[in-house]
Design a protein around this motif. Structure first.
Motif, PDB file in Angstrom:
ATOM      1  N   VAL A   1     -10.230 -49.611  53.931  1.00 14.18           N
ATOM      2  CA  VAL A   1     -11.773 -50.015  54.253  1.00 14.18           C
ATOM      3  C   VAL A   1     -12.722 -49.028  54.151  1.00 14.18           C
ATOM      4  CG1 VAL A   1     -11.395 -49.474  56.746  1.00 14.18           C
ATOM      5  CG2 VAL A   1     -12.889 -51.242  55.954  1.00 14.18           C
ATOM      6  N   GLU A   2     -12.208 -47.530  54.472  1.00 14.81           N
ATOM      7  CA  GLU A   2     -13.113 -46.638  54.319  1.00 14.81           C
ATOM      8  C   GLU A   2     -13.491 -46.494  52.751  1.00 14.81           C
ATOM      9  OE1 GLU A   2     -11.079 -45.665  57.587  1.00 14.81           O
ATOM     10  OE2 GLU A   2     -10.409 -45.914  55.865  1.00 14.81           O
ATOM     11  N   GLY A   3     -12.550 -46.594  51.867  1.00 15.60           N
ATOM     12  CA  GLY A   3     -12.992 -46.646  50.339  1.00 15.60           C
ATOM     13  C   GLY A   3     -14.094 -47.603  49.855  1.00 15.60           C
ATOM     14  N   MET A   4     -14.004 -48.776  50.681  1.00 17.12           N
ATOM     15  CA  MET A   4     -14.822 -49.882  50.124  1.00 17.12           C
ATOM     16  C   MET A   4     -16.229 -49.303  50.638  1.00 17.12           C
ATOM     17  SD  MET A   4     -13.100 -52.237  49.093  1.00 17.12           S
ATOM     18  CE  MET A   4     -12.164 -50.990  48.332  1.00 17.12           C
ATOM     19  N   VAL A   5     -16.416 -48.636  51.775  1.00 20.74           N
ATOM     20  CA  VAL A   5     -17.724 -48.152  52.206  1.00 20.74           C
ATOM     21  C   VAL A   5     -18.127 -46.982  51.127  1.00 20.74           C
ATOM     22  CG1 VAL A   5     -19.083 -46.763  53.761  1.00 20.74           C
ATOM     23  CG2 VAL A   5     -17.484 -48.595  54.740  1.00 20.74           C
ATOM     24  N   LEU A   6     -17.304 -46.181  50.763  1.00 22.14           N
ATOM     25  CA  LEU A   6     -17.469 -44.945  49.986  1.00 22.14           C
ATOM     26  C   LEU A   6     -18.082 -45.470  48.377  1.00 22.14           C
ATOM     27  CD1 LEU A   6     -15.399 -41.735  50.674  1.00 22.14           C
ATOM     28  CD2 LEU A   6     -17.981 -42.083  50.134  1.00 22.14           C
ATOM     29  N   ILE A   7     -17.231 -46.619  48.072  1.00 19.88           N
ATOM     30  CA  ILE A   7     -17.466 -47.069  46.735  1.00 19.88           C
ATOM     31  C   ILE A   7     -18.906 -47.747  46.667  1.00 19.88           C
ATOM     32  CG2 ILE A   7     -16.930 -48.956  45.233  1.00 19.88           C
ATOM     33  CD1 ILE A   7     -13.977 -48.515  45.680  1.00 19.88           C
ATOM     34  N   ASP A   8     -19.275 -48.339  47.967  1.00 18.31           N
ATOM     35  CA  ASP A   8     -20.490 -49.013  47.728  1.00 18.31           C
ATOM     36  C   ASP A   8     -21.718 -47.962  47.858  1.00 18.31           C
ATOM     37  OD1 ASP A   8     -21.953 -51.698  48.195  1.00 18.31           O
ATOM     38  OD2 ASP A   8     -22.831 -50.677  49.808  1.00 18.31           O
ATOM     39  N   LEU A   9     -21.494 -46.725  48.471  1.00 20.01           N
ATOM     40  CA  LEU A   9     -22.335 -45.641  48.696  1.00 20.01           C
ATOM     41  C   LEU A   9     -22.402 -44.932  47.464  1.00 20.01           C
ATOM     42  CD1 LEU A   9     -21.511 -44.099  52.244  1.00 20.01           C
ATOM     43  CD2 LEU A   9     -23.520 -45.660  51.533  1.00 20.01           C
ATOM     44  N   ILE A  10     -21.506 -44.669  46.662  1.00 19.03           N
ATOM     45  CA  ILE A  10     -21.353 -44.058  45.402  1.00 19.03           C
ATOM     46  C   ILE A  10     -22.042 -45.055  44.208  1.00 19.03           C
ATOM     47  CG2 ILE A  10     -19.789 -43.483  43.492  1.00 19.03           C
ATOM     48  CD1 ILE A  10     -17.643 -42.557  45.759  1.00 19.03           C
ATOM     49  N   SER A  11     -21.771 -45.912  44.382  1.00 18.82           N
ATOM     50  CA  SER A  11     -22.623 -47.101  43.478  1.00 18.82           C
ATOM     51  C   SER A  11     -23.980 -46.915  43.521  1.00 18.82           C
ATOM     52  CB  SER A  11     -22.321 -48.493  43.616  1.00 18.82           C
ATOM     53  OG  SER A  11     -22.711 -49.072  44.924  1.00 18.82           O
TER      54      SER A  11
ATOM     55  N   ILE B   1     -17.649 -48.007  60.259  1.00 15.85           N
ATOM     56  CA  ILE B   1     -17.145 -48.557  58.937  1.00 15.85           C
ATOM     57  C   ILE B   1     -16.905 -49.859  58.814  1.00 15.85           C
ATOM     58  CG2 ILE B   1     -14.930 -48.545  57.646  1.00 15.85           C
ATOM     59  CD1 ILE B   1     -16.116 -46.117  57.262  1.00 15.85           C
ATOM     60  N   TRP B   2     -16.502 -50.499  59.943  1.00 24.23           N
ATOM     61  CA  TRP B   2     -16.527 -52.089  59.993  1.00 24.23           C
ATOM     62  C   TRP B   2     -17.746 -52.686  59.826  1.00 24.23           C
ATOM     63  CZ3 TRP B   2     -12.915 -54.725  58.049  1.00 24.23           C
ATOM     64  CH2 TRP B   2     -11.392 -54.142  57.736  1.00 24.23           C
ATOM     65  N   MET B   3     -18.509 -52.061  60.887  1.00 26.31           N
ATOM     66  CA  MET B   3     -20.052 -52.707  60.661  1.00 26.31           C
ATOM     67  C   MET B   3     -20.688 -52.509  59.445  1.00 26.31           C
ATOM     68  SD  MET B   3     -21.593 -51.008  64.287  1.00 26.31           S
ATOM     69  CE  MET B   3     -23.334 -51.344  63.869  1.00 26.31           C
ATOM     70  N   TYR B   4     -20.554 -51.680  58.518  1.00 25.57           N
ATOM     71  CA  TYR B   4     -21.385 -51.402  57.443  1.00 25.57           C
ATOM     72  C   TYR B   4     -20.710 -52.378  56.426  1.00 25.57           C
ATOM     73  CZ  TYR B   4     -22.806 -49.268  53.081  1.00 25.57           C
ATOM     74  OH  TYR B   4     -23.255 -49.105  51.961  1.00 25.57           O
ATOM     75  N   VAL B   5     -19.194 -52.795  56.508  1.00 23.40           N
ATOM     76  CA  VAL B   5     -18.444 -53.730  55.701  1.00 23.40           C
ATOM     77  C   VAL B   5     -19.042 -55.047  55.953  1.00 23.40           C
ATOM     78  CG1 VAL B   5     -16.198 -54.839  55.427  1.00 23.40           C
ATOM     79  CG2 VAL B   5     -16.232 -52.319  55.281  1.00 23.40           C
ATOM     80  N   LYS B   6     -19.144 -55.354  56.995  1.00 21.66           N
ATOM     81  CA  LYS B   6     -19.673 -56.715  57.504  1.00 21.66           C
ATOM     82  C   LYS B   6     -21.383 -56.915  57.056  1.00 21.66           C
ATOM     83  CE  LYS B   6     -16.052 -57.396  60.999  1.00 21.66           C
ATOM     84  NZ  LYS B   6     -15.382 -57.949  60.061  1.00 21.66           N
ATOM     85  N   LEU B   7     -21.953 -55.762  57.218  1.00 20.74           N
ATOM     86  CA  LEU B   7     -23.479 -55.985  57.124  1.00 20.74           C
ATOM     87  C   LEU B   7     -23.658 -56.103  55.546  1.00 20.74           C
ATOM     88  CD1 LEU B   7     -26.420 -55.508  58.002  1.00 20.74           C
ATOM     89  CD2 LEU B   7     -26.204 -53.075  57.715  1.00 20.74           C
ATOM     90  N   HIS B   8     -22.767 -55.523  54.753  1.00 18.97           N
ATOM     91  CA  HIS B   8     -23.124 -55.662  53.400  1.00 18.97           C
ATOM     92  C   HIS B   8     -22.079 -56.438  52.670  1.00 18.97           C
ATOM     93  CE1 HIS B   8     -25.975 -52.391  53.185  1.00 18.97           C
ATOM     94  NE2 HIS B   8     -25.061 -51.536  54.320  1.00 18.97           N
TER      95      HIS B   8
END
Length: 235
Positions: free
Chosen positions: A48-58, A181-188
């Motif tokens: 799940v951290e990876g999903m956040v980082l990938i989105d930020l990196i993009s 982390i989960w707040m970011y995943v759900k928000l986006h």
């Protein structure tokens, strides 16, 4: 000319982290890609951290390289998630790094079910050696480590001297909590591994990852029948 692992000393790392200490994760990534450019890679396990980082990196570098250590032993849900990520971020360069030995060759040379008899040896063959090979092509790498994940990660900085891989390890999420982390995943509305909803807070290879009971250490499902808690990438 980007920073070089060999040219930095302890004081240099302290200075870099002092300069970045009040920055947020996106600022750290902007600094990192500004400094290293294409000589920077994100080694991602697609947790799940990876999903956040990938989105930020993009948002910082749309053609960044994302490296996945494909041990051949991952859950089908993990491989399915990678395909979803490829569709969502078509300009990212997602590479799957394979070990030198196929599972059949490993069994022939080291015996069947090595992950049960000697998990350190299995991780070395299928993770450590491939990552060492891949990181030799770069000056620095990104990791999704967070300080609250475990006591062994509590002192992680934004910029870290990585003696194991003779590299510079950048960890933009060190201050994030699991809740954030989960707040970011759900928000986006990010995709994530379905196993997280089935009591798998930390997901590795299929043979070495078990669900975790409520109240247990989130990493207790990794190498559950041994004293091992890390694959070795972050020691």
């Amino acid at each position: 000319m980007s920073l070089n692992y060999k040219s930095l000393n302890k004081e240099d790392y302290e200075r870099l982290n002092k300069d970045l200490e009040r920055k947020d994760s996106l600022d750290v990534l902007k600094w990192a890609y500004g400094e290293f450019g294409d000589r920077l890679v994100y080694s991602c396990s697609f947790g799940v951290e990876g999903m956040v980082l990938i989105d930020l990196i993009s948002k910082v570098k749309k053609d960044a390289t994302i490296l996945f250590l494909d041990t051949d032993f991952h859950f089908k849900e993990t491989y399915e998630l990678i395909e979803k990520v490829k569709k969502r971020y078509p300009t990212l360069n997602i590479e799957l790094a394979k070990p030198e030995l196929t599972p059949e060759q490993q069994a022939e040379q080291h015996g069947d079910r090595l992950w049960e008899r000697d998990p350190d040896a299995c991780c070395n063959l299928r993770k450590m050696v491939p990552l060492e090979r891949e990181l030799s092509r770069y000056n620095a790498w990104i990791s999704g480590l967070r300080r609250e994940q475990s006591p062994t990660r509590a002192n992680t900085q934004f910029v870290n001297q990585d003696n194991r891989f003779n590299s510079i390890k950048i960890c933009p999420l060190i201050h994030w909590t699991e809740e954030e982390i989960w707040m970011y995943v759900k928000l986006h509305q990010l995709d994530y591994n379905e196993l997280h909803d089935k009591r798998f807070p930390s997901i590795g290879c299929e043979y070495c990852t078990k669900p975790v009971a409520k109240g247990e250490d989130p990493r207790s499902g990794r190498w559950a029948n041994s004293a091992k808690t890390e694959c070795g990438l972050h020691k």
